[in-house]
Design an enzyme around this catalytic site. Sequence first.
Site, PDB file in Angstrom:
ATOM      1  N   HIS A  55       0.847  -1.210   0.000  1.00 19.38           N
ATOM      2  CA  HIS A  55       0.000   0.000   0.000  1.00 19.38           C
ATOM      3  C   HIS A  55       0.874   1.247   0.000  1.00 19.38           C
ATOM      4  CE1 HIS A  55      -3.875   2.128   1.244  1.00 19.38           C
ATOM      5  NE2 HIS A  55      -2.957   3.082   1.213  1.00 19.38           N
ATOM      6  N   HIS A  57       1.346   5.341  -2.134  1.00 22.47           N
ATOM      7  CA  HIS A  57       0.857   6.328  -3.105  1.00 22.47           C
ATOM      8  C   HIS A  57       2.075   6.884  -3.846  1.00 22.47           C
ATOM      9  CE1 HIS A  57      -3.256   6.666  -1.267  1.00 22.47           C
ATOM     10  NE2 HIS A  57      -2.585   6.083  -0.290  1.00 22.47           N
ATOM     11  N   GLN A 150      -9.401   9.803  -4.486  1.00 22.82           N
ATOM     12  CA  GLN A 150      -9.004  10.558  -3.272  1.00 22.82           C
ATOM     13  C   GLN A 150     -10.122  11.462  -2.734  1.00 22.82           C
ATOM     14  OE1 GLN A 150      -5.222  11.378  -1.913  1.00 22.82           O
ATOM     15  NE2 GLN A 150      -6.745  11.638  -0.310  1.00 22.82           N
ATOM     16  N   HIS A 208      -9.747   2.305   0.522  1.00 21.11           N
ATOM     17  CA  HIS A 208      -9.326   3.117   1.669  1.00 21.11           C
ATOM     18  C   HIS A 208     -10.531   3.159   2.604  1.00 21.11           C
ATOM     19  CE1 HIS A 208      -5.728   4.343  -0.360  1.00 21.11           C
ATOM     20  NE2 HIS A 208      -5.381   5.125   0.643  1.00 21.11           N
ATOM     21  N   GLU A 211     -10.592   5.398   7.212  1.00 20.48           N
ATOM     22  CA  GLU A 211      -9.323   5.983   7.696  1.00 20.48           C
ATOM     23  C   GLU A 211      -9.644   7.273   8.436  1.00 20.48           C
ATOM     24  OE1 GLU A 211      -6.431   7.137   4.775  1.00 20.48           O
ATOM     25  OE2 GLU A 211      -4.830   7.267   6.280  1.00 20.48           O
ATOM     26  N   ASP A 307       2.485   3.422   2.798  1.00 24.41           N
ATOM     27  CA  ASP A 307       1.437   4.403   2.501  1.00 24.41           C
ATOM     28  C   ASP A 307       1.988   5.655   1.812  1.00 24.41           C
ATOM     29  OD1 ASP A 307      -1.162   5.298   2.312  1.00 24.41           O
ATOM     30  OD2 ASP A 307      -1.342   5.887   4.408  1.00 24.41           O
TER      31      ASP A 307
HETATM   32 FE   FE2 Z   1      -3.389   5.205   1.638  1.00 23.77          FE
END
Ligand code: FE2
Length: 411
Positions: A55, A57, A150, A208, A211, A307
């Site tokens: 995971h 980005h 996002q 996601h 979170e 992440d």
């Molecule tokens: Fe993430």
Amino acid sequence: MLFKNACIENSSVLRDIRVEDGKFAKIAENIEANPGEEVIDLGGKLLLPPFIESHVHLDTCLTAGDPVWNMSGTLFEGIECWSKRKDKLSKADVKERVNRAVRMQAANGVQFVRTHVDVTDPKLTAMEALIELREELKDFMEIQIVAFPQEGILSYPNGKQLMIDAVNMGADVVGAIPHFEFTREYSVESLNFAIELAAKNDKLVDVHCDEIDDEASRGLETVATRALELELFDKVTASHTTAMHSYNNAYVNRLMRLLKMSKINFVSNPLVNTHLQGRVDTYPKRRGVTRVKELTAEGINVSFGHDDIFDPWYPLGNGNMRDVVFMGLHVTQMMGYDDIMNSYNFITNNAARTLYLGDRYGIAEGRPASFVVMDAKNYYDALNYNSPVLMSYKNGKKIAEATPAVRTALF
Ligand code: FE2
């Protein structure tokens, strides 16, 4: 090619490994070298399947401080910093940064990466860049691309169509962000949409999920239910699930049954969520990491991800998964001897299940000869002494190496 005296996955017995045509041809004790065969004596060093970043980005990586630093360290200031950086986003910019980040990862033994790529961008610039990179880097790094909304699917203009476009462009995995959607109804609808889109196109799912430190954020039960009902099971992954940290135990007891039935995977991101969660608490401050210990005890598959790597949401990171494991064990209080010794599974075998790698992964005869050798006799020591990856082989070809630093006290 013959590798002698390998400690394979902490085994107390040393074995030899013959590599032929990019595959593990034979794994056994005391294999005799063939005439003229190249032999490398590993001298009892630790040999593991390659590390997996399950995971990250990559589209935002290596942008911390450009153009401004996130001074408060919060998620929300991170979003403000990123919106300033987003103006400069171009395909060339993304490709230059990802090329650097992937080499940092490879030097630390990573050979597989699942990257979430923001598709709440009408031009899908980063998605286009990552799709090109997936092809350009495939001999060194296997990149899986998640279409990651996002700013939401229902809560962003044209969000559904952008997700469909990203899948048509070649995304491997469908994402969602239910806790960010404007309403509970949008949250559920976004999950139904994403999971059905994946099912229709034979894609994996990685959400996601929750979170946030809000105990009322319950996307996870919808993800698990849809994975069960559509029989997608372990093709579905719930990432982050930090709200689970704050759920009441009665609810978790009930939820655990569904999670086991659904067979979904979990990814926890202990570095970033320890940094970002608990920010609206005074004291006590919540740790903001999902219940890794309890999920693992129930036989549910959990892996660890970095992440963010040096970006507006996380100001550190060098592509080394060791720091992820180190933080993960502390924050989840998994510090027993066996916990530490076996913790490499969070960034190897468990992550391979999440990425759905099947028999393309693992130290076994007939599988691709992809592995790392660490400067340590077992993973306990490798973690404790921050041992380097001495060599990384992918499909029988060396793709990275390190020379250990010598640190000596002069007294
Ligand atoms: Fe993430």
